[in-house]
Design an enzyme around this catalytic site. Structure first.
Site, short mmCIF file in Angstrom:
data_model
loop_
_atom_site.label_atom_id
_atom_site.label_comp_id
_atom_site.label_asym_id
_atom_site.label_seq_id
_atom_site.Cartn_x
_atom_site.Cartn_y
_atom_site.Cartn_z
N GLY A 100 0.88 -1.16 0.05
CA GLY A 100 0.06 0.28 -0.08
C GLY A 100 0.92 1.05 0.07
N ASP A 152 5.59 -10.08 4.98
CA ASP A 152 4.91 -10.90 4.02
C ASP A 152 5.79 -11.40 2.75
OD1 ASP A 152 2.65 -10.94 5.58
OD2 ASP A 152 1.79 -9.22 4.55
N MET A 186 0.75 -15.52 9.74
CA MET A 186 0.23 -14.18 9.04
C MET A 186 0.54 -14.16 7.45
SD MET A 186 0.95 -10.99 11.42
CE MET A 186 -0.04 -10.23 12.26
N ARG A 245 5.48 -10.09 14.08
CA ARG A 245 6.23 -8.86 13.81
C ARG A 245 6.91 -8.10 14.45
NH1 ARG A 245 1.10 -6.47 10.90
NH2 ARG A 245 1.39 -4.59 12.48
O1 F6P Z 1 1.27 -6.91 6.06
C1 F6P Z 1 1.90 -7.48 7.18
C2 F6P Z 1 0.60 -8.10 7.99
O2 F6P Z 1 1.30 -8.44 9.30
C3 F6P Z 1 0.06 -9.22 7.36
O3 F6P Z 1 0.78 -10.45 7.27
C4 F6P Z 1 -1.20 -9.40 8.00
O4 F6P Z 1 -2.38 -9.81 7.36
C5 F6P Z 1 -1.54 -7.86 8.53
O5 F6P Z 1 -0.11 -7.14 8.41
C6 F6P Z 1 -2.22 -7.44 9.75
O6 F6P Z 1 -2.58 -6.41 9.89
P1 F6P Z 1 -2.75 -5.39 11.23
O7 F6P Z 1 -1.27 -5.27 11.89
O8 F6P Z 1 -3.33 -4.23 10.66
O9 F6P Z 1 -3.64 -6.29 12.04
#
Ligand code: F6P
Length: 359
Positions: A115, A138, A180, A286
């Site tokens: 994005g 990802d 994820m 993350r």
């Molecule tokens: O794009 C990274 C990511 O961790 C994806 O793997 C996951 O689907 C998404 O972000 C989760 O998003 P958020 O942090 O908005 O819950």
């Protein structure tokens, strides 16, 4: 020279290490001739003019720090060109261009994923000097073999599967580890293979639940009552793959389970009678320090981004291709996803090991 820096979208390991790589390299090269402005919370800070002048000490001691010292936010690309009442009819793009001019910035360094790169390209098309760095756990950004954050997340998800192995085998249970990745399965594929999963389900290869159950039954029959499934949060069945986008959304909205793994767990329990548990590492994937690979990669990306700025070469993302860091035009990156091809080497390797991809 004045440089603005921002981190945008979901965070990941290595953001601080990447900021450090760019900043240290710029300060080392230009000394007092460079001023760096940290833009808070990604594009939100650029829209609202929320910037802070940084000093070299801000970039010290952050190599191993998780998250981002600048903060981040998700700003939908779709809303960037919409006139907003709260901005007196101006768009978010107008506001970002205003901030860029007001601070007399010479370039923007943008760290982000898919994005983020659409908006980075939009800014570049509107006269902003942009250099970007590819981040995301990802690894789905087009144009680079590797994004930073990915290897650190693979390590974490693999460690979860490792830990699950011992309890799964003690109890003779089936475990689903939900990894994820809504649209792409790189993380699940890598963690699944590295953790020795028996079944790997990713969005790019819609699964057949009966085939999955056949694998579990066969394992049990062959004296292995436990099994581990690595399932991407965006995994979908072969029936769902036939639905239109709208139908799929509606079907998922009416699903009673909180995620695909729980639905699959119920389906498997019904069909096989096996005891089954679900584990969701979630945002754990993350967090924390970047692994050594990501520290190295972000340092290479950071210094390459500083090179582009020094050479006034704008409108590029630094990328890894065939283990070389190269500039890739933003226009080529924006709006494209790097998905897992069902016949890529990694999938073939998984299959050659007898791992089921659910088909
Ligand atoms: O794009 C990274 C990511 O961790 C994806 O793997 C996951 O689907 C998404 O972000 C989760 O998003 P958020 O942090 O908005 O819950």
């Amino acid at each position: 020279m004045k440089i603005g820096m921002l981190t945008s979208g979901g965070d990941c390991q290595g953001l601080n290490s990447a900021l450090r790589g760019v900043a240290k390299s710029l300060y080392f090269r230009f000394g007092k001739d460079v001023e760096i402005y940290g833009i808070r919370d990604g594009y939100r800070g650029l829209i609202e003019g929320d910037l802070k002048k940084m000093s070299p000490s801000d970039f010290s001691g952050i190599l191993t720090l998780g998250g981002t010292i600048l903060g981040t936010s998700r700003q939908s690309f779709k809303t960037m060109c919409t006139p907003m009442e709260e901005y007196n009819g101006k768009t978010k793009l107008d506001k970002m261009l205003e901030t860029y001019k007001k601070y007399k910035l010479d370039a923007l360094v943008i760290l982000g994923g898919n994005g983020t790169h659409k908006t980075a390209n939009l800014l570049a098309q509107n006269g902003v000097n942009v250099v970007s760095l590819p981040k995301t756990i990802d690894n789905d950004l087009w144009g680079t073999d590797m994004t930073f954050g990915f290897q650190s997340a693979v390590d974490i998800a693999t460690n979860v599967i490792d830990c699950i192995h011992s309890t799964a085998s003690s109890h003779g249970r089936v475990f689903i580890v939900e990894v994820m990745g809504h649209k792409v399965g790189w993380l699940t594929l890598y963690a699944g293979i590295s953790g020795g999963a028996d079944v790997i389900l990713i969005p790019e290869i819609p699964y057949d639940v009966d085939k999955v159950c056949d694998v579990l039954k066969a394992r049990k029959k062959n004296g292995k009552p436990f099994s581990i499934l690595a399932v991407a949060e965006g995994a979908l069945s072969k029936e769902e793959a036939k639905l239109s986008k709208k139908e799929f959304k509606a079907a998922r909205a009416s699903m009673k389970e909180p995620s695909i793994s729980y639905r699959l767990a119920n389906e498997i329990a019904e069909r096989t009678g096996q005891e089954i548990r679900v584990t969701l590492p979630g945002h754990f994937q993350r967090g924390g320090s970047p692994c050594a690979y990501d520290r190295m990669l972000t340092t290479r990306f950071g210094t390459a981004a500083a090179d582009l700025i020094a050479n006034k070469q704008f409108g590029y993302m630094v990328a890894l291709r065939d283990n070389k860091v190269v500039p890739v035009p933003l226009s080529e990156v924006a709006g494209k996803l790097k998905t897992v091809s069902p016949d890529c080497e990694e999938v073939l390797s998984a299959k050659a090991m007898g791992i089921s991809m659910g088909i």
